[in-house]
Structure formats: C-alpha cells, structure tokens
Design a protein around this motif. Sequence first.
Motif, mmCIF file in Angstrom:
data_model
loop_
_atom_site.group_PDB
_atom_site.id
_atom_site.type_symbol
_atom_site.label_atom_id
_atom_site.label_comp_id
_atom_site.label_asym_id
_atom_site.label_seq_id
_atom_site.Cartn_x
_atom_site.Cartn_y
_atom_site.Cartn_z
ATOM 1 N N PRO A 1 0.816 -1.220 0.000
ATOM 2 C CA PRO A 1 0.000 0.000 0.000
ATOM 3 C C PRO A 1 0.850 1.271 0.000
ATOM 4 O O PRO A 1 0.503 2.253 -0.651
ATOM 5 C CB PRO A 1 -0.810 -0.102 1.298
ATOM 6 C CG PRO A 1 -0.791 -1.539 1.656
ATOM 7 C CD PRO A 1 0.498 -2.079 1.150
ATOM 8 N N ASP A 2 1.976 1.236 0.725
ATOM 9 C CA ASP A 2 2.833 2.422 0.768
ATOM 10 C C ASP A 2 3.395 2.748 -0.609
ATOM 11 O O ASP A 2 3.402 3.896 -1.051
ATOM 12 C CB ASP A 2 3.991 2.217 1.752
ATOM 13 C CG ASP A 2 3.507 2.224 3.191
ATOM 14 O OD1 ASP A 2 2.392 2.734 3.420
ATOM 15 O OD2 ASP A 2 4.226 1.706 4.059
ATOM 16 N N MET A 3 3.864 1.694 -1.262
ATOM 17 C CA MET A 3 4.434 1.908 -2.586
ATOM 18 C C MET A 3 3.349 2.376 -3.553
ATOM 19 O O MET A 3 3.584 3.282 -4.377
ATOM 20 C CB MET A 3 5.079 0.628 -3.105
ATOM 21 C CG MET A 3 5.818 0.812 -4.407
ATOM 22 S SD MET A 3 6.409 -0.726 -5.095
ATOM 23 C CE MET A 3 8.127 -0.621 -4.747
ATOM 24 N N ALA A 4 2.174 1.784 -3.430
ATOM 25 C CA ALA A 4 1.079 2.183 -4.317
ATOM 26 C C ALA A 4 0.755 3.658 -4.129
ATOM 27 O O ALA A 4 0.578 4.406 -5.102
ATOM 28 C CB ALA A 4 -0.154 1.324 -4.038
ATOM 29 N N GLU A 5 0.723 4.089 -2.877
ATOM 30 C CA GLU A 5 0.399 5.494 -2.592
ATOM 31 C C GLU A 5 1.466 6.423 -3.185
ATOM 32 O O GLU A 5 1.147 7.428 -3.822
ATOM 33 C CB GLU A 5 0.317 5.685 -1.077
ATOM 34 C CG GLU A 5 -0.449 6.907 -0.661
ATOM 35 C CD GLU A 5 -0.711 6.916 0.837
ATOM 36 O OE1 GLU A 5 -0.404 7.933 1.460
ATOM 37 O OE2 GLU A 5 -1.218 5.905 1.376
ATOM 38 N N ASP A 6 2.730 6.068 -2.965
ATOM 39 C CA ASP A 6 3.819 6.902 -3.486
ATOM 40 C C ASP A 6 3.758 7.004 -5.004
ATOM 41 O O ASP A 6 3.902 8.085 -5.585
ATOM 42 C CB ASP A 6 5.183 6.303 -3.085
ATOM 43 C CG ASP A 6 5.447 6.484 -1.602
ATOM 44 O OD1 ASP A 6 4.704 7.250 -0.963
ATOM 45 O OD2 ASP A 6 6.377 5.831 -1.086
ATOM 46 N N ILE A 7 3.552 5.862 -5.627
ATOM 47 C CA ILE A 7 3.614 5.851 -7.089
ATOM 48 C C ILE A 7 2.400 6.554 -7.689
ATOM 49 O O ILE A 7 2.520 7.263 -8.690
ATOM 50 C CB ILE A 7 3.773 4.410 -7.599
ATOM 51 C CG1 ILE A 7 5.213 3.976 -7.312
ATOM 52 C CG2 ILE A 7 3.455 4.295 -9.073
ATOM 53 C CD1 ILE A 7 5.511 2.557 -7.550
ATOM 54 N N VAL A 8 1.258 6.398 -7.066
ATOM 55 C CA VAL A 8 0.064 7.095 -7.563
ATOM 56 C C VAL A 8 0.303 8.606 -7.513
ATOM 57 O O VAL A 8 0.023 9.331 -8.479
ATOM 58 C CB VAL A 8 -1.176 6.711 -6.727
ATOM 59 C CG1 VAL A 8 -2.323 7.662 -6.999
ATOM 60 C CG2 VAL A 8 -1.590 5.292 -7.039
ATOM 61 N N GLN A 9 0.843 9.070 -6.426
ATOM 62 C CA GLN A 9 1.089 10.513 -6.299
ATOM 63 C C GLN A 9 2.098 10.986 -7.343
ATOM 64 O O GLN A 9 1.876 11.980 -8.030
ATOM 65 C CB GLN A 9 1.612 10.844 -4.897
ATOM 66 C CG GLN A 9 0.570 10.638 -3.830
ATOM 67 C CD GLN A 9 0.980 11.300 -2.514
ATOM 68 O OE1 GLN A 9 1.194 12.491 -2.460
ATOM 69 N NE2 GLN A 9 1.087 10.511 -1.474
ATOM 70 N N GLU A 10 3.185 10.257 -7.457
ATOM 71 C CA GLU A 10 4.231 10.682 -8.382
ATOM 72 C C GLU A 10 3.735 10.624 -9.827
ATOM 73 O O GLU A 10 4.043 11.512 -10.640
ATOM 74 C CB GLU A 10 5.470 9.787 -8.212
ATOM 75 C CG GLU A 10 6.702 10.266 -8.947
ATOM 76 C CD GLU A 10 7.112 11.693 -8.603
ATOM 77 O OE1 GLU A 10 6.990 12.091 -7.431
ATOM 78 O OE2 GLU A 10 7.527 12.416 -9.526
ATOM 79 N N ALA A 11 2.964 9.581 -10.151
ATOM 80 C CA ALA A 11 2.448 9.463 -11.520
ATOM 81 C C ALA A 11 1.517 10.626 -11.848
ATOM 82 O O ALA A 11 1.615 11.223 -12.920
ATOM 83 C CB ALA A 11 1.712 8.132 -11.669
ATOM 84 N N PHE A 12 0.641 10.980 -10.923
ATOM 85 C CA PHE A 12 -0.269 12.095 -11.177
ATOM 86 C C PHE A 12 0.498 13.405 -11.311
ATOM 87 O O PHE A 12 0.165 14.245 -12.144
ATOM 88 C CB PHE A 12 -1.306 12.211 -10.057
ATOM 89 C CG PHE A 12 -2.563 11.443 -10.346
ATOM 90 C CD1 PHE A 12 -3.417 11.846 -11.356
ATOM 91 C CD2 PHE A 12 -2.885 10.316 -9.613
ATOM 92 C CE1 PHE A 12 -4.570 11.137 -11.637
ATOM 93 C CE2 PHE A 12 -4.040 9.602 -9.887
ATOM 94 C CZ PHE A 12 -4.889 10.010 -10.893
ATOM 95 N N ILE A 13 1.516 13.582 -10.486
ATOM 96 C CA ILE A 13 2.294 14.829 -10.559
ATOM 97 C C ILE A 13 2.971 14.929 -11.931
ATOM 98 O O ILE A 13 2.936 15.961 -12.589
ATOM 99 C CB ILE A 13 3.337 14.874 -9.431
ATOM 100 C CG1 ILE A 13 2.639 15.116 -8.092
ATOM 101 C CG2 ILE A 13 4.356 15.974 -9.676
ATOM 102 C CD1 ILE A 13 3.481 14.830 -6.882
ATOM 103 N N ARG A 14 3.528 13.825 -12.375
ATOM 104 C CA ARG A 14 4.198 13.855 -13.685
ATOM 105 C C ARG A 14 3.203 14.117 -14.803
ATOM 106 O O ARG A 14 3.473 14.869 -15.738
ATOM 107 C CB ARG A 14 4.905 12.526 -13.937
ATOM 108 C CG ARG A 14 6.034 12.325 -12.995
ATOM 109 C CD ARG A 14 7.118 11.496 -13.579
ATOM 110 N NE ARG A 14 8.178 11.343 -12.598
ATOM 111 C CZ ARG A 14 9.250 10.632 -12.794
ATOM 112 N NH1 ARG A 14 9.427 10.010 -13.922
ATOM 113 N NH2 ARG A 14 10.169 10.529 -11.870
ATOM 114 N N VAL A 15 2.065 13.461 -14.699
ATOM 115 C CA VAL A 15 1.061 13.617 -15.749
ATOM 116 C C VAL A 15 0.509 15.042 -15.764
ATOM 117 O O VAL A 15 0.415 15.673 -16.814
ATOM 118 C CB VAL A 15 -0.063 12.579 -15.529
ATOM 119 C CG1 VAL A 15 -1.311 12.961 -16.277
ATOM 120 C CG2 VAL A 15 0.404 11.200 -15.979
#
Lengths: 207, 302
Positions: A43-57
């Motif tokens: 869950p931690d990794m999922a949260e981090d990656i979701v945030q980073e992916a949205f920021i990049r997008v």
Amino acid sequence: MDRASERKLIRRAARGDRQAAGQCIKAFQGQLYAYILRLSGSPDMAEDIVQEAFIRVLTNLDKYDERYRFSTWLFTIARRLYLNAAQKRKPLYQSEMIGTQQSFASDSPDEPIIASETQQCARSSLDRALAQLPDNQREIVVLFHQFDWPIALIAQHLQIPQGTVKSHLHRGRKRLRDALEIDQRASHQVHAMLESPTRDDEGEATP
Amino acid sequence: MTYNSHNPHNNPHAEHPGASANAMEARIDQMLDGQLNHQQMRAAYDEIRACPDARNELASLRLTVAQLRSPVEHPDLTESILYRVNARQRFLPRRAQRFVWLSRLAVAAGLVVAVGLTALTQRTHPELLAPSSSVRSTGQHAVANPVTNVVQSAAEAAPSPGKLARTITSTLVSPVARLSLDRKLEPEANFHFNITDNDLMDDQGHTYRSATLPTSIERDIAYAYPLPSSLFSLPRLNLHTLPLRASGEHSADGQRSPVVTDKTLLPSTNPFISRFDSLLVVLRQPPVLPSEQPDQVEDDDR
C-alpha cells in the motif's frame, strides 16, 4: 467517464484549472492505486507511485496525445515508476511468501512470533494468491479482469504480442485459481489447528 | 485437467478424452476472454453444461475472476497531489493563464518589431539615429557635425597622442551623470578622466569607476566599449549629446606638454553590428592658442 468529457477535463486541467485537475485525480486515483497495489502488494508503494504518476502527468499535460485514453497514459507512466521503484526496493510479492505461510505448522520455537508477525502483515487470500503469479501473468490478469482492458491494449501497454498476452492470461487465471484454492485449504487447516487444542482442553477438563 | 462427462452420449469428445479436455479448456478460455459472439457463447454453454468437470472448471474460474473485481479501498490523495503539483507548476485561473500567454506573445512581438525597425532605420535614414545637431560647443574646439568629420580631423591632426595618453588627466566640462557609474557624480564638480585606468575622478578626490566602459587606445583614438549588457541602456542615455571638452597634459620622455582633448561621445552606427563603439573618445593635440599664452606668462610673472 466518456471520452468527450475526459478530453474536456484534461484540456481544462492543462490550462491550469485546479478544479479540473482535482476531478481528474478523483476519477482515476482509485483504479491506479488498485493497479499498483496489485502489482506491488505494498500500500505504501502504491500510494507513493500514484502521487508521483499524477504529478508527472499533470505537469506534462501539454504532451498528452488525445488519440489515446488518458488512463492508458497514466497507467503507462505509473508502471514505469513502479518498475524503477521495484528495482530499488524489493516488492512484497515474493515466491517465498507461500512457503513461509505453509511452514506455520512446523514445530519451530519461533512459530508463535512468526505467526504473530504474519498475522499483522496478513492480506486477503486474493493478494496472497496473486503473489504466487509471475509478474507478467499477474499484471495481465489484473488489467484484463479487474480493469477490463482489451487484449490488444494490454499487448500495446506491455509491448508484447497479443498471443503472448493470451497465453499469459490463460495460465495466470488458472494459476490464480489454484493458488486461491490452496490458500483456502491452508486457512482451513490453520483454523482446524487453532480449534483443536480448545477441544482437547475441554476433553481434559471433563472427568 | 481431463473432463469426464457423466453422460457419454451427450459428450461429443467422449471417445477422445485428451482432445476433449484441450478443446474444452480452449472453449472455457474463449468464454472468459470474451471472444465469442452470442451464438458461439450459447453453443459453448451447451457443451460445457454437459460436462460436470468443465462446468466446475468454468465456475471456479469465474469465481476467481469475480474476486478480482472486488473494489479496492484507497486513500484520497487529491489534495496531496494538487499541493505538490502546485508547488511545481502553479495553477492559475483561466483568464490569468490567457493573460500570461498573451503578454508573453506581446513582449516577444514588440522586441522583434523594435529590432527590425532599428535595423531598417539605420539603413534607410541613418541621420535619424545620428547625433543631434544641437551639440553644445564647449570651447574653442566645437564639436562638428557629422561626427565622422571630427574623427577624421582628429586622426589627421594628432601625431599619435594615443601612445602618450597614459598620464592624461582631463577635466570634463559637461556633466556625465547619466553614465552608469558606481556612484552618483558630485554636482558642480570638476572631473578628471584617466583614460588608461578608465577612472573618472572629481576634484574632491572621489573616484568613479565605470565597469561597463572598458577602454582601449588604438593609434590616436581611445575607444570605450560598452559591454553587451549595457547595449540596451546606453542608447537611451543619448551619450552623443554630451560633448566633453577636456584639457590636461601628457608626459613623454620626461617632457610635459599641455593637451586639450575634445571628447565627443559618438553613437554607434549600429549597436548590434558594430564593435560596440558607441562611446568614442577622440584625443587631439592642442593647438597653440596665442590668447592663452600671454595670460599664463602674466600669471607666472605675478
């Protein structure tokens, strides 16, 4: 969300509309989180990656090609981020997980500690079953059955032939089913083990 | 997996269990892959219904797939993401976005037009950018117009004062307060300009350094080169309207002789093409002035 409204939303967000960007996040964060959670098991990794992916997008919306679905682009970026992150830190999904779980019945003196820790880290039987699948099978099964991606799109997303996608899908589906069955049997055994001493105690107590 | 039908009469593959199993597996996969149309789906159902093992297989796989569709709880990351996006790329209201874009476009267009007009004017009407004809005369060596004549005449008249200019101290007659110096010029002060050190001094001992005006002396002309950074500010200062008369002395081989310098600030012909010589200092040998000589003698006598 249909494609027309999706495009409108993305265009508004690209012009710097905060509200549109927020709607965009709300619309896709659930899917993306589930996708990365299924891939990583963390869950931690999922949260981090979701945030980073949205920021990049959201900071590169001017590069978005409207011929493709926004979710496809978002998932592709998130997947790359996940693969990079997975190289740095090992994902929770390990083939040894089931082995660890099956060793509970051993007579090891550490058994209660291991059992306790494992209970803290316990995930659903589905997560444990998914952990038994190789990465590519797990991802294809999840994309196809959880997110309804067509085989052609999965093939494009993973850059592999459609025939390969199909064979991975068929094998992964059966393997997942088998893993679920094994998991259920194992949990039945654990329940039976936990219940049996109570009966013995009751039997001893009875004259 | 092999599929054993309870009713072999209904199972068309009963005589070939291996082939039947493979065909049944493929059929189940096709069903779950959604590759069958309505008719094919019904036929596959009929076929599978006749085989209990196949039925169980399909049911268990469907159950597995159904579990995958169970919703996943997720945290709401909207505000966190928006905050971080805002830190990198500030969100703006739509009108503000449009305004920013338009203003950038206007500035770029204005620059292009200004540069183009300047270049065009230089070619077609150079007199418009030449020094004003109302240049003040500051002494007996009035600054002539056009300024190129001054340069030419200075070059002809001067033997080679540039070589001897190391100790020239000049008194500037006109104010040069608009030059970009490191301190404000004292009003009503007399200024001394040391060309070689590029220092401007007033008679109270203040030194003014002009970092933007490095000079060099070539033959009889001292050039001051504004740096590129000052290219855009210097033309606005109208330096060519500041004729300077200076007097002083230079020494060579132990002999000191008076020098009068006319310093005129010449505009560059084109600040983008020329070698940044928008400020040009011309050194001239002083003519012997009979009217001044007796006065000095008289003063010396007293």
